[in-house]
Design a protein around this motif. Structure first.
Motif, PDB file in Angstrom:
ATOM      1  N   ARG A   1       9.549  34.210  -8.718  1.00  0.00           N
ATOM      2  CA  ARG A   1       9.764  33.276  -7.620  1.00  0.00           C
ATOM      3  C   ARG A   1       9.173  31.928  -7.970  1.00  0.00           C
ATOM      4  NH1 ARG A   1       5.860  32.004  -4.839  1.00  0.00           N
ATOM      5  NH2 ARG A   1       4.258  32.893  -3.681  1.00  0.00           N
ATOM      6  N   THR A   2       9.550  30.927  -7.203  1.00  0.00           N
ATOM      7  CA  THR A   2       9.035  29.588  -7.467  1.00  0.00           C
ATOM      8  C   THR A   2       8.160  29.117  -6.311  1.00  0.00           C
ATOM      9  OG1 THR A   2      10.979  28.535  -6.486  1.00  0.00           O
ATOM     10  CG2 THR A   2      11.024  28.928  -8.860  1.00  0.00           C
ATOM     11  N   ALA A   3       7.139  28.397  -6.669  1.00  0.00           N
ATOM     12  CA  ALA A   3       6.238  27.757  -5.705  1.00  0.00           C
ATOM     13  C   ALA A   3       5.411  26.744  -6.478  1.00  0.00           C
ATOM     14  CB  ALA A   3       5.336  28.777  -5.027  1.00  0.00           C
ATOM     15  N   ASP A   4       4.979  25.706  -5.811  1.00  0.00           N
ATOM     16  CA  ASP A   4       4.207  24.660  -6.487  1.00  0.00           C
ATOM     17  C   ASP A   4       2.961  25.203  -7.171  1.00  0.00           C
ATOM     18  OD1 ASP A   4       6.019  22.729  -5.759  1.00  0.00           O
ATOM     19  OD2 ASP A   4       4.894  22.068  -4.007  1.00  0.00           O
ATOM     20  N   ALA A   5       2.300  26.202  -6.562  1.00  0.00           N
ATOM     21  CA  ALA A   5       1.032  26.709  -7.091  1.00  0.00           C
ATOM     22  C   ALA A   5       1.206  27.817  -8.129  1.00  0.00           C
ATOM     23  CB  ALA A   5       0.160  27.218  -5.957  1.00  0.00           C
ATOM     24  N   VAL A   6       2.444  28.266  -8.389  1.00  0.00           N
ATOM     25  CA  VAL A   6       2.658  29.334  -9.369  1.00  0.00           C
ATOM     26  C   VAL A   6       2.802  28.695 -10.747  1.00  0.00           C
ATOM     27  CG1 VAL A   6       4.162  31.209 -10.120  1.00  0.00           C
ATOM     28  CG2 VAL A   6       3.720  30.859  -7.679  1.00  0.00           C
ATOM     29  N   GLU A   7       1.794  28.909 -11.581  1.00  0.00           N
ATOM     30  CA  GLU A   7       1.789  28.341 -12.923  1.00  0.00           C
ATOM     31  C   GLU A   7       1.379  29.402 -13.929  1.00  0.00           C
ATOM     32  OE1 GLU A   7      -0.614  24.796 -12.955  1.00  0.00           O
ATOM     33  OE2 GLU A   7       0.961  23.675 -11.939  1.00  0.00           O
ATOM     34  N   ASN A   8       1.881  29.238 -15.154  1.00  0.00           N
ATOM     35  CA  ASN A   8       1.533  30.127 -16.267  1.00  0.00           C
ATOM     36  C   ASN A   8       1.000  29.289 -17.407  1.00  0.00           C
ATOM     37  OD1 ASN A   8       2.590  32.741 -15.301  1.00  0.00           O
ATOM     38  ND2 ASN A   8       4.497  31.594 -15.227  1.00  0.00           N
TER      39      ASN A   8
END
Length: 110
Positions: free
Chosen positions: A43-50
């Motif tokens: 999923r996508t969200a501003d706070a989802v980072e790898n």
């Protein structure tokens, strides 16, 4: 020269701070050269980072919005010596998110 696919995956559940999800270590008597990196997130969200690390050095940083929209692999040319860890870490906004990073490597015997 042998090309191989390494898959690093993790599930960010409620971590809003950076957490390690997965890692692979270059075996003795081998050298890996990273050739491509491919990103997948559930999923996508501003706070989802790898983040992808070579040992303790951050070498790639991806926001989930980018991973969801970019359909081509990222080219790379990064050497990893025997014993070096390739680590996947990340952050979420507190909602469970699956992250998968596929790394195409060239394996060389040393």
């Amino acid at each position: 020269m042998v090309l191989k696919s390494i898959v690093l995956k993790g599930i960010g559940r409620t971590n809003t701070d950076e957490r390690e999800y997965d890692k692979k270590t270059v075996p003795a008597m081998e050298k890996w050269t990273v050739r491509e990196v491919r990103i997948y997130t559930s999923r996508t969200a501003d706070a989802v980072e790898n983040y992808l690390y070579k040992g303790t050095m951050r070498i790639f940083e991806y926001n989930s919005h980018v991973g969801a929209r970019v359909t081509h692999p990222y080219p790379a040319d990064l050497e990893l010596e025997a014993g070096t860890e390739l680590r996947l870490t990340g952050t979420t906004d507190g909602i469970s998110t699956t992250s998968i990073i596929e790394v195409i490597i060239e394996v060389t015997a040393v």
